[in-house]
Design an enzyme around this catalytic site. Structure first.
Site: not given
Ligand SMILES: Cc1ncc(COP(=O)(O)O)c(C=O)c1O
Length: 390
Positions: A196
């Site tokens: 990110k």
């Molecule tokens: C659109 C979206 N939502 C939620 C997430 C979940 O985030 P995390 O990987 O920090 O749990 C991600 C991450 O990959 C994502 O790209």
């Protein structure tokens, strides 16, 4: 960092500098590894950047989405609308609280849900729809003002999945709004996974302007424990069950240091994306950029190109393989979540034609701040040569 250009170019990568490492080392030398001042400092800065009244940090973007669905009181018997082009976590956060997911379609050229997708879900499922989770896909915002207007009319809570879009702005109600300001929704969830825009290792946060939601998420991220008001100093109570979803001071120190670089990261991503747009233009209509939403200032987390694989006479796997041989990573964002075996078994087969057309064409090309200025040239030259060899 620059030698990366001579090696494999992944589709995304964090950028951690010596000052980020020093910020983490300071925490490691200090008194608090968790629940200390770095957590508060990180949350304060994130609230400032987004313009929201509150930012509640947590251990991942998935935890952020789960805290949001818990905090609003979503539960069994309720339904929540989720665009099928997203990461699994957006839908899973609805299932974690025992509610059902209503997958909606997206625009084939941007991958974004539209107000009419929400309208259609409400027409089909009625008052059981209690929440909608619009996704700021690739760093670009859907028509949130339009979605929020429908949501308000039907008493539907808006939880933005802003995992991709820290630093972006969109045309909100009453003018341009920062993603995470919650001008057009109750809560916005962020991820600080290393691909990110801002990296914490693992980390997430929810922003909101509602003090009750912020307080509830603060409790739920720490087992549901409440300590205030007891006469005896050791007493804590657990009126409802929560989780350990806290982000440590170590993670928050890295996050805070990275937030200081957000503008530069976003600007660099925008410049690289614009360069891709330019370089890919001659390949149109075989390769096109994502459709741009009018009035949006995206913080491009991904550079998604749409390929006419049939027209080009090459399969996606073959193209990815040829790019890989030239040292270039690529990825697909995303496989429609409704087609995952878990959801297919639960809800049966669903036809979502916009998502099908988007998924058939999407491929994410390398995009991250540490890329060299001429990396987009290298990527596009590799695409051209791979397409010619068919
Ligand atoms: C659109 C979206 N939502 C939620 C997430 C979940 O985030 P995390 O990987 O920090 O749990 C991600 C991450 O990959 C994502 O790209």
């Amino acid at each position: 960092m620059t030698e990366l250009a001579d090696r494999f170019l992944p589709y995304g990568r964090h950028r951690v500098d010596e000052d980020d490492i020093e910020a983490v080392a300071r925490v490691l030398r200090g008194d608090f590894l968790t629940t200390g001042p770095a957590v508060e400092a990180f949350e304060g800065r994130l609230a400032e950047i987004t313009g929201a009244d509150f930012a509640v940090s947590c251990s991942s973007g998935t935890a952020a989405l789960h805290l949001a669905t818990m905090a609003m009181g979503l539960g069994p018997g309720d339904k929540a609308v989720v665009p099928t082009i997203t990461f699994l976590a957006t839908a899973n956060a609805v299932r974690y609280v025992g509610a059902d997911v209503v997958f909606c379609d997206v625009d084939a050229d941007s991958g974004l849900m539209r107000p009419r997708d929400l309208e259609r879900a409400i027409a089909e499922h009625g008052a059981a729809i209690k929440a909608v989770l619009p996704v700021h896909l690739a760093g670009q915002s859907p028509d949130l003002a339009g979605i929020a207007e429908i949501a308000r009319r039907h008493g539907v809570t808006v939880i933005e999945d802003a995992s991709h879009a820290l630093g972006a702005a969109y045309p909100g109600r009453g003018g341009e709004a920062a993603v995470g300001s919650c001008r057009d929704g109750e809560m916005a969830a962020f991820s600080f996974h290393p691909v990110k825009t801002v990296a914490m290792g693992e980390g997430g946060a929810v922003t909101t302007n509602d003090p009750a939601l912020a307080a509830r998420m603060g409790k739920l991220r720490s087992h549901g424990m409440v300590r205030d008001g007891a006469a005896d100093p050791w007493i804590y109570e657990m009126p409802e069950i929560g989780f350990n979803y806290r982000a440590s001071d170590i993670h928050c120190a890295l996050g805070l240091s990275q937030l200081g670089k957000l503008d530069g990261f976003v600007e660099r991503r925008r410049r690289l994306a614009a360069r891709y747009d330019q370089l890919l233009a001659p390949l149109n209509p075989v390769v096109r950029p994502l459709a741009h939403m009018p009035g949006c200032r995206p913080a491009w987390h991904l550079y998604v190109a749409l390929f006419d694989f049939n027209g080009a006479g090459i399969g996606r796997a073959e193209l990815m393989g040829r790019l890989k041989k030239q040292g270039i990573g690529s990825q697909v964002h995303y496989i429609p979540v409704h087609s995952q075996p878990y959801y297919r078994d639960l809800y049966g087969k669903t036809e979502l034609p916009g998502a099908r057309a988007y998924y058939a064409r999407c491929l994410s090309l390398p995009l991250f701040p540490a890329m060299a200025d001429d990396d987009p040239e290298r990527v596009v030259a590799a695409i051209e040569s791979a397409l010619k060899r068919t």
